[in-house]
Design a protein around this motif. Sequence first.
Motif, PDB file in Angstrom:
ATOM      1  N   SER A   1       0.796  -1.245   0.000  1.00  0.00           N
ATOM      2  CA  SER A   1       0.000   0.000   0.000  1.00  0.00           C
ATOM      3  C   SER A   1       0.822   1.287   0.000  1.00  0.00           C
ATOM      4  O   SER A   1       0.687   2.115   0.895  1.00  0.00           O
ATOM      5  N   PRO A   2       1.676   1.482  -1.020  1.00  0.00           N
ATOM      6  CA  PRO A   2       2.416   2.749  -1.098  1.00  0.00           C
ATOM      7  C   PRO A   2       1.504   3.903  -1.506  1.00  0.00           C
ATOM      8  O   PRO A   2       0.349   3.670  -1.881  1.00  0.00           O
TER       9      PRO A   2
ATOM     10  N   GLY B   1       9.765   2.955   4.000  1.00  0.00           N
ATOM     11  CA  GLY B   1       8.815   2.669   5.068  1.00  0.00           C
ATOM     12  C   GLY B   1       7.798   1.610   4.683  1.00  0.00           C
ATOM     13  O   GLY B   1       7.187   0.981   5.543  1.00  0.00           O
ATOM     14  N   HIS B   2       7.614   1.386   3.361  1.00  0.00           N
ATOM     15  CA  HIS B   2       6.651   0.380   2.892  1.00  0.00           C
ATOM     16  C   HIS B   2       7.311  -0.979   2.651  1.00  0.00           C
ATOM     17  O   HIS B   2       6.624  -1.944   2.313  1.00  0.00           O
TER      18      HIS B   2
ATOM     19  N   ASN C   1      -3.161  -4.941  -3.060  1.00  0.00           N
ATOM     20  CA  ASN C   1      -2.346  -3.739  -2.852  1.00  0.00           C
ATOM     21  C   ASN C   1      -3.299  -2.546  -2.874  1.00  0.00           C
ATOM     22  O   ASN C   1      -3.792  -2.147  -3.923  1.00  0.00           O
ATOM     23  N   TYR C   2      -3.582  -2.042  -1.682  1.00  0.00           N
ATOM     24  CA  TYR C   2      -4.561  -0.956  -1.528  1.00  0.00           C
ATOM     25  C   TYR C   2      -3.801   0.367  -1.531  1.00  0.00           C
ATOM     26  O   TYR C   2      -3.335   0.841  -0.504  1.00  0.00           O
TER      27      TYR C   2
ATOM     28  N   VAL D   1      -1.735  -5.646   6.860  1.00  0.00           N
ATOM     29  CA  VAL D   1      -0.342  -5.562   7.299  1.00  0.00           C
ATOM     30  C   VAL D   1       0.075  -4.098   7.233  1.00  0.00           C
ATOM     31  O   VAL D   1       0.287  -3.542   6.154  1.00  0.00           O
ATOM     32  N   ALA D   2       0.151  -3.467   8.398  1.00  0.00           N
ATOM     33  CA  ALA D   2       0.466  -2.028   8.458  1.00  0.00           C
ATOM     34  C   ALA D   2       1.214  -1.737   9.755  1.00  0.00           C
ATOM     35  O   ALA D   2       1.073  -2.472  10.739  1.00  0.00           O
ATOM     36  N   ASP D   3       2.006  -0.663   9.764  1.00  0.00           N
ATOM     37  CA  ASP D   3       2.854  -0.377  10.930  1.00  0.00           C
ATOM     38  C   ASP D   3       2.030  -0.134  12.204  1.00  0.00           C
ATOM     39  O   ASP D   3       0.838   0.178  12.143  1.00  0.00           O
TER      40      ASP D   3
END
Length: 546
Positions: free
Chosen positions: A133-134, A143-144, A169-170, A345-347
């Motif tokens: 997801s960039p 960061g991605h 991929n959003y 899946v994200a920080d």
Amino acid sequence: MACAFRRSIACQLSRVLALPPESLIKSISAVPVSKKEEVADFQLSVGSLLEDNNPQSQLDVQDQARRLAEKLKCDSVVTAISAGPGTLNFKINRELLTKAVLQQVTEDGSKYGLKSELFSGLPLRRVVVEFSSPNVAKKFHVGHLRSTIIGNFIANLKEALGHQVTRINYIGDWGMQFGLLGTGFQLFGYEEKLQSNPLQHLFEVYVQVNKEATDDKNVAKLAHEFFHRLELGDVQALSLWQRFRNLSVEEYIQIYKRLGVYFDEYSGESFYREKSRDILKLLDSKGLLQKTITGNVVVDLSGTGDLSSVCTVMRNDGTSLYATRDLAAAIDRMDKYNFDTMIYVADKGQKRHFQQVFQILKMMGYEWAERCQHVPFGIVKGMKTRRGDVTFLEDVLNEVQSRMLQNMASIKTTKKMENPQETAERVGLAALIIQDFKGLLLSDYQFSWDRVFQSRGDTGVFLQYTHARLYRFDEVLYKSSQDLQPKHIVGYLLTLSHLAAMAHKTLHVKDSPPDVAGARLHLFKAVRSVLANGMKLLGITPVCRM
């Protein structure tokens, strides 16, 4: 394979405990190999077993373990049984174990470890994994990287276990940043630069307009107006936005090729700009919307009605937000895929956001919100190239390749190959992935090029070297499938590599008698096969020469 021996032990235990073997198999675990002492092959935690049946017996687990050991007998498979601190320990006929494991590795090939009884009865699910997801109109930021490789691992693992996986991929292709970028391009953009180096130029424009908007309220106002025009479907604004999006996706696809990552669906926040209005109507019909003093529209999450905890779903100018679009996306995906699990899946900085989205979905009456899961991860610190602090992933990949080529050129044993650049990149990527996956995903970690490129120790380079130059595998796959942490697989592969390296020094194939040479070659082929299976799950492409 290990499961045959687990079943043999479970059958013995079932006769003594009057329990079905199936209920015991998952309690019997293989014991990690130790360089310092001789250990059992399998172990059973008596405490966990008795806890299910007779809580009173927990008072003396040690005594229970001893008594149970006395009731069990050795046979042609189990050669020794002993009681440890709250455990039962089993040693297996070494010749049988070796033959069975090597035969199973050869027969199962890429499915080795996945056919284990540990996975028996596992219901096959429809799984959606959203990762990477960039943000459009910005170069692929480092960061991605973590989201990309972690999401790829989870999708690989779920797929290997037989689940039906959809990789999404959003892309961040909507929102206020496009108001800024559209305004910025109109003020500072150059058509020639956009054609020659699109994302670099858009990044420069974005940095400049952000600075201007901070100092000049008029620029900030123009940005708000531009995004408002986008939301209303203004043809000119949408045309510029579409161009930025197309240029971005083209460049991202090239980066994903280098990473060995693919997606089943490229979607984006823009897909849900119109459906966001439907979400707002639905929230309103359920009496969930409230307006604040500033004019923003919110959902009260406090549970007390005092607005102490809210999620903003519409700005006072009528434009939508990230949360509104995520609600629309989740509902749309359930309609489209009827998923059993959806993993984001994200920080870890987005933990609160996902909690709010899942909570609102429940408030809207969607029970399946329980099936949505956020897999958080920490940040990478100190990622620099020779030119200083690094921002873009492309720079990191180029640095990985050039450093690895230098390393390979300086090693006398490096083999001649047709495409050294491709090998260097694959080995370098393995190094990056292993450094990232060795610990808990939630932990931040300090990036180090020196550690990345060590050819000794627990590194990706060492892993690739061992592959180019086993019986707990199903257990580590099972652990990773339960908590979605790759560190179990990484630890196993590195241990296997160290053991293989030790064996390679003493178990010579060359100049050995044919039957001995054949057996040893079989062993090394099996090790190589298991290493390849594990590496592929982690998103690493094994190399055959280096």
